[in-house]
Design an enzyme around this catalytic site. Sequence first.
Site, PDB file in Angstrom:
ATOM      1  N   ASN A  81       5.601  22.664  -4.794  1.00  0.00           N
ATOM      2  CA  ASN A  81       6.336  21.379  -5.294  1.00  0.00           C
ATOM      3  C   ASN A  81       7.300  21.803  -6.199  1.00  0.00           C
ATOM      4  OD1 ASN A  81       6.571  18.510  -5.169  1.00  0.00           O
ATOM      5  ND2 ASN A  81       6.036  18.520  -7.448  1.00  0.00           N
TER       6      ASN A  81
ATOM      7  N   GLU B 286      12.517  -4.994  -6.985  1.00  0.00           N
ATOM      8  CA  GLU B 286      11.577  -4.766  -7.973  1.00  0.00           C
ATOM      9  C   GLU B 286      12.151  -4.188  -9.165  1.00  0.00           C
ATOM     10  OE1 GLU B 286       8.413  -2.070  -6.374  1.00  0.00           O
ATOM     11  OE2 GLU B 286       6.965  -3.822  -6.078  1.00  0.00           O
TER      12      GLU B 286
ATOM     13  N   ALA C 178       4.780  17.587  -3.135  1.00  0.00           N
ATOM     14  CA  ALA C 178       3.332  16.986  -3.587  1.00  0.00           C
ATOM     15  C   ALA C 178       3.543  15.287  -4.113  1.00  0.00           C
ATOM     16  CB  ALA C 178       3.087  17.795  -5.055  1.00  0.00           C
ATOM     17  N   GLY C 179       4.041  14.714  -3.129  1.00  0.00           N
ATOM     18  CA  GLY C 179       4.197  13.373  -3.141  1.00  0.00           C
ATOM     19  C   GLY C 179       2.985  12.572  -2.334  1.00  0.00           C
TER      20      GLY C 179
ATOM     21  N   LYS D 297      -1.326  -5.944  -7.529  1.00  0.00           N
ATOM     22  CA  LYS D 297      -0.638  -4.963  -7.329  1.00  0.00           C
ATOM     23  C   LYS D 297      -1.242  -3.789  -8.201  1.00  0.00           C
ATOM     24  CE  LYS D 297       3.732  -3.134  -6.729  1.00  0.00           C
ATOM     25  NZ  LYS D 297       3.398  -1.677  -6.361  1.00  0.00           N
TER      26      LYS D 297
ATOM     27  N   GLN E 158       1.799   3.871   1.073  1.00  0.00           N
ATOM     28  CA  GLN E 158       0.493   3.425   1.869  1.00  0.00           C
ATOM     29  C   GLN E 158       0.566   4.119   3.060  1.00  0.00           C
ATOM     30  OE1 GLN E 158      -1.184  -0.604   4.029  1.00  0.00           O
ATOM     31  NE2 GLN E 158       0.370  -1.072   2.964  1.00  0.00           N
TER      32      GLN E 158
HETATM   33  P1  FAD Z   1       7.593  11.314  -2.226  1.00  0.00           P
HETATM   34  O1  FAD Z   1       6.474  10.455  -2.877  1.00  0.00           O
HETATM   35  O2  FAD Z   1       8.869  11.052  -2.351  1.00  0.00           O
HETATM   36  O3  FAD Z   1       7.287  12.993  -2.723  1.00  0.00           O
HETATM   37  C1  FAD Z   1       8.096  13.855  -2.481  1.00  0.00           C
HETATM   38  C2  FAD Z   1       7.759  15.036  -2.978  1.00  0.00           C
HETATM   39  O4  FAD Z   1       8.554  16.274  -2.724  1.00  0.00           O
HETATM   40  C3  FAD Z   1       8.046  14.925  -4.666  1.00  0.00           C
HETATM   41  O5  FAD Z   1       6.902  15.336  -5.469  1.00  0.00           O
HETATM   42  C4  FAD Z   1       9.309  15.863  -4.908  1.00  0.00           C
HETATM   43  O6  FAD Z   1       9.354  16.513  -6.120  1.00  0.00           O
HETATM   44  C5  FAD Z   1       9.133  16.940  -3.928  1.00  0.00           C
HETATM   45  N1  FAD Z   1      10.017  17.563  -3.588  1.00  0.00           N
HETATM   46  C6  FAD Z   1      11.370  16.946  -3.019  1.00  0.00           C
HETATM   47  N2  FAD Z   1      12.222  18.043  -2.623  1.00  0.00           N
HETATM   48  C7  FAD Z   1      11.686  19.167  -2.809  1.00  0.00           C
HETATM   49  C8  FAD Z   1      12.149  20.591  -2.662  1.00  0.00           C
HETATM   50  N3  FAD Z   1      13.454  21.077  -2.085  1.00  0.00           N
HETATM   51  N4  FAD Z   1      11.357  21.523  -3.168  1.00  0.00           N
HETATM   52  C9  FAD Z   1       9.750  21.198  -3.607  1.00  0.00           C
HETATM   53  N5  FAD Z   1       9.518  20.001  -3.713  1.00  0.00           N
HETATM   54  C10 FAD Z   1      10.390  19.125  -3.340  1.00  0.00           C
HETATM   55  N6  FAD Z   1       5.559   2.079  -1.118  1.00  0.00           N
HETATM   56  C11 FAD Z   1       4.381   1.374  -1.054  1.00  0.00           C
HETATM   57  O7  FAD Z   1       3.576   1.643  -0.163  1.00  0.00           O
HETATM   58  N7  FAD Z   1       4.067   0.509  -2.360  1.00  0.00           N
HETATM   59  C12 FAD Z   1       4.690   0.358  -2.925  1.00  0.00           C
HETATM   60  O8  FAD Z   1       4.543  -0.595  -4.048  1.00  0.00           O
HETATM   61  C13 FAD Z   1       6.059   1.125  -3.044  1.00  0.00           C
HETATM   62  N8  FAD Z   1       7.055   0.902  -4.253  1.00  0.00           N
HETATM   63  C14 FAD Z   1       8.164   1.649  -4.482  1.00  0.00           C
HETATM   64  C15 FAD Z   1       8.985   1.788  -5.451  1.00  0.00           C
HETATM   65  C16 FAD Z   1      10.076   2.515  -5.807  1.00  0.00           C
HETATM   66  C17 FAD Z   1      10.961   2.156  -6.767  1.00  0.00           C
HETATM   67  C18 FAD Z   1      10.540   3.099  -4.406  1.00  0.00           C
HETATM   68  C19 FAD Z   1      11.565   4.138  -4.652  1.00  0.00           C
HETATM   69  C20 FAD Z   1       9.678   3.367  -3.336  1.00  0.00           C
HETATM   70  C21 FAD Z   1       8.653   2.774  -3.369  1.00  0.00           C
HETATM   71  N9  FAD Z   1       7.795   2.718  -2.157  1.00  0.00           N
HETATM   72  C22 FAD Z   1       6.675   1.907  -2.039  1.00  0.00           C
HETATM   73  C23 FAD Z   1       7.817   3.595  -1.119  1.00  0.00           C
HETATM   74  C24 FAD Z   1       7.214   5.177  -1.553  1.00  0.00           C
HETATM   75  O9  FAD Z   1       7.363   5.506  -2.698  1.00  0.00           O
HETATM   76  C25 FAD Z   1       7.701   6.051  -0.452  1.00  0.00           C
HETATM   77  O10 FAD Z   1       7.414   5.816   0.861  1.00  0.00           O
HETATM   78  C26 FAD Z   1       6.680   7.409  -0.779  1.00  0.00           C
HETATM   79  O11 FAD Z   1       6.925   7.848  -2.092  1.00  0.00           O
HETATM   80  C27 FAD Z   1       6.855   8.501   0.228  1.00  0.00           C
HETATM   81  O12 FAD Z   1       5.812   9.449   0.152  1.00  0.00           O
HETATM   82  P2  FAD Z   1       6.469  10.923   0.325  1.00  0.00           P
HETATM   83  O13 FAD Z   1       5.128  11.728   0.080  1.00  0.00           O
HETATM   84  O14 FAD Z   1       6.974  11.056   1.561  1.00  0.00           O
HETATM   85  O15 FAD Z   1       7.306  11.255  -0.556  1.00  0.00           O
HETATM   86  P1  NAD Z   2      15.758  -0.740   2.639  1.00  0.00           P
HETATM   87  O1  NAD Z   2      16.503  -0.013   3.508  1.00  0.00           O
HETATM   88  O2  NAD Z   2      14.272  -1.436   2.667  1.00  0.00           O
HETATM   89  O3  NAD Z   2      16.748  -1.896   1.670  1.00  0.00           O
HETATM   90  C1  NAD Z   2      18.088  -1.689   1.582  1.00  0.00           C
HETATM   91  C2  NAD Z   2      18.711  -3.059   1.380  1.00  0.00           C
HETATM   92  O4  NAD Z   2      20.040  -2.547   0.978  1.00  0.00           O
HETATM   93  C3  NAD Z   2      18.749  -3.601   2.589  1.00  0.00           C
HETATM   94  O5  NAD Z   2      18.305  -5.223   2.418  1.00  0.00           O
HETATM   95  C4  NAD Z   2      19.933  -3.502   3.060  1.00  0.00           C
HETATM   96  O6  NAD Z   2      20.550  -5.029   4.012  1.00  0.00           O
HETATM   97  C5  NAD Z   2      21.009  -3.515   1.904  1.00  0.00           C
HETATM   98  N1  NAD Z   2      22.264  -2.835   2.044  1.00  0.00           N
HETATM   99  C6  NAD Z   2      22.307  -1.662   2.701  1.00  0.00           C
HETATM  100  N2  NAD Z   2      23.783  -1.190   2.651  1.00  0.00           N
HETATM  101  C7  NAD Z   2      24.426  -2.211   1.930  1.00  0.00           C
HETATM  102  C8  NAD Z   2      25.687  -2.344   1.247  1.00  0.00           C
HETATM  103  N3  NAD Z   2      26.573  -1.863   1.710  1.00  0.00           N
HETATM  104  N4  NAD Z   2      25.862  -3.383   0.344  1.00  0.00           N
HETATM  105  C9  NAD Z   2      24.753  -4.084   0.282  1.00  0.00           C
HETATM  106  N5  NAD Z   2      23.646  -4.299   0.525  1.00  0.00           N
HETATM  107  C10 NAD Z   2      23.523  -3.107   1.383  1.00  0.00           C
HETATM  108  O7  NAD Z   2      15.458   0.441   1.019  1.00  0.00           O
HETATM  109  P2  NAD Z   2      14.288   0.349   0.047  1.00  0.00           P
HETATM  110  O8  NAD Z   2      14.505  -1.087  -0.815  1.00  0.00           O
HETATM  111  O9  NAD Z   2      14.743   1.629  -1.079  1.00  0.00           O
HETATM  112  O10 NAD Z   2      12.877   0.577   0.561  1.00  0.00           O
HETATM  113  C11 NAD Z   2      12.664   1.754   1.185  1.00  0.00           C
HETATM  114  C12 NAD Z   2      11.314   1.858   1.601  1.00  0.00           C
HETATM  115  O11 NAD Z   2      10.297   1.583   0.581  1.00  0.00           O
HETATM  116  C13 NAD Z   2      10.953   0.656   2.528  1.00  0.00           C
HETATM  117  O12 NAD Z   2      10.220   0.932   3.739  1.00  0.00           O
HETATM  118  C14 NAD Z   2      10.403  -0.321   1.643  1.00  0.00           C
HETATM  119  O13 NAD Z   2       9.318  -1.229   2.446  1.00  0.00           O
HETATM  120  C15 NAD Z   2       9.467   0.397   0.905  1.00  0.00           C
HETATM  121  N6  NAD Z   2       9.141   0.037  -0.810  1.00  0.00           N
HETATM  122  C16 NAD Z   2       8.253  -0.717  -0.689  1.00  0.00           C
HETATM  123  C17 NAD Z   2       7.861  -1.531  -1.921  1.00  0.00           C
HETATM  124  C18 NAD Z   2       6.726  -2.126  -1.921  1.00  0.00           C
HETATM  125  O14 NAD Z   2       5.776  -2.339  -1.116  1.00  0.00           O
HETATM  126  N7  NAD Z   2       6.296  -2.770  -3.241  1.00  0.00           N
HETATM  127  C19 NAD Z   2       8.871  -1.176  -3.119  1.00  0.00           C
HETATM  128  C20 NAD Z   2       9.792  -0.487  -2.832  1.00  0.00           C
HETATM  129  C21 NAD Z   2      10.131   0.190  -1.610  1.00  0.00           C
END
Ligand code: FAD
Ligand code: NAD
Length: 402
Positions: free
Chosen positions: A37, A170, A11-12, A376, A316
Amino acid sequence: MNTPRIVVLGAGYAGMMTTKRLTQQFAPGEVEITLVNKHNYHYQTTWLHEVAAGTIDVNRSRIMIEDVIDTKRVHFVQDTVVKINKDEKKVQLENGELDYDFLVIGLGFEKATFGIPGMQENAFSIQSVDTSRMIRDHIEYQFARYKYEEDASDDLLTIIVGGAGFTGIEFVGELAERVPVLCKKYDIPRHKVKIINVEAMDTVLPGFDEELVDYAKRSLTARGVQFKLGTMIKEVKEDAVILGDEKEEIKAATIVWTGGVQANSIVGESGFELTKGKVNVEPTLKAPGHDDVFILGDCAWVMNKETGRPYPPTAQIAMQEADTCAHNIRTMMYGGTLEEFQFDDKGTVASLGGKEAMGKIFDGYKLYGVQAKAMKNVIDDRYLFLLGGPKLVLKKGKFRPF
Ligand code: FAD
Ligand code: NAD
């Protein structure tokens, strides 16, 4: 004919939006929809860096699933998926088993450690509400220890963040806001605390717009974040990281890895072929060779035909995939042409902590500072609106002053 059974795992963003779209695509009783979930709540993964730093309360990021899905239409099962048996069309749960006709996998991401010694055991990761809360509590505990222990080392106040992708940037932005608050609370001089962001490439946010990258770096440096660029983390010990070929050691009580993500390991363990940690799905979002399985969100790579490279996995894209997936399940039941996924890129905005943010929207329009931060919040609130309408925006929205 039996009622077709559609099972959605996770449920992501992908799972919640697919469930919602399925209830719109089908009339009551036309199909049986089950959502599985681990927890009884959905969480805003995109807010977890704030939970991890302690700049928002954990509960702000959680939404009770039964508050936003129609439980008369959707059977919600709170359980943990253990394995998918695609030949028998069954999902094994910790406490039972489910049969499906169509399966949607949206189990999200895990940290990718790339085999770096000690990373799995010694580094935290921002992966779920539980792992993020651990980071918040761990950091605060180090401040408390520093104050309490005689001859406490300054290393207790060093926080290393590995990786300066969007998650790393972030997160250090939130830390830059949180640290002064903790310093005040524990009566510790700010200069004693180090926030060090280590990145393998020569720049933060590799591949992103240079002007925006410069802005982010300047804003973070001004608020006390130190960067070590062009520096690979080679090993992680319990109390230190080892950097580069020179094997420089930096002692730190808190090490957080944001160096990359891969699909939930259940996907690979269930026999789906992985490429760089995820499944290369077909343009229709089906798993190759499995007509009845769709893989979405962070478990999948979806190819961008123009660049020949996969789109970066984001919330997104996960949400947009839900539309294609629900449409294609209906088409498979009633006939017609399956839709190919088309990404409508609305831009990227990253928060940098407090009132700071930067990003580009629409066709490259750049935003900085308060303006970017407001955008944002609009993006976050739009998602809440899509998921739970105005009621959810009012309850959890980012425009709230509290
Ligand atoms: P998730 O959102 O991770 O959901 C997975 C779900 O599966 C969860 O509810 C979890 O509890 C459930 N689950 C996992 N394992 C199991 C299991 N074994 N059994 C049952 N349920 C389970 N993307 C953007 O577009 N904009 C942003 O600003 C942005 N900011 C981010 C900030 C951070 C800190 C991080 C870490 C990521 C960010 N991302 C952002 C990336 C984005 O969050 C992910 O791409 C997105 O969450 C993927 O969605 P999903 O549904 O695949 O997985
Ligand atoms: P990422 O893979 O985008 O970034 C990982 C970073 O770690 C890279 O810059 C890489 O060069 C570095 N790295 C890898 N191995 C390393 C090492 N051994 N030592 C030092 N640096 C190393 O991963 P992420 O930042 O977790 O993002 C994951 C996804 O989530 C991406 O698609 C990103 O666009 C998305 N995301 C989006 C937002 C947003 O839109 N605001 C915010 C968070 C995440």
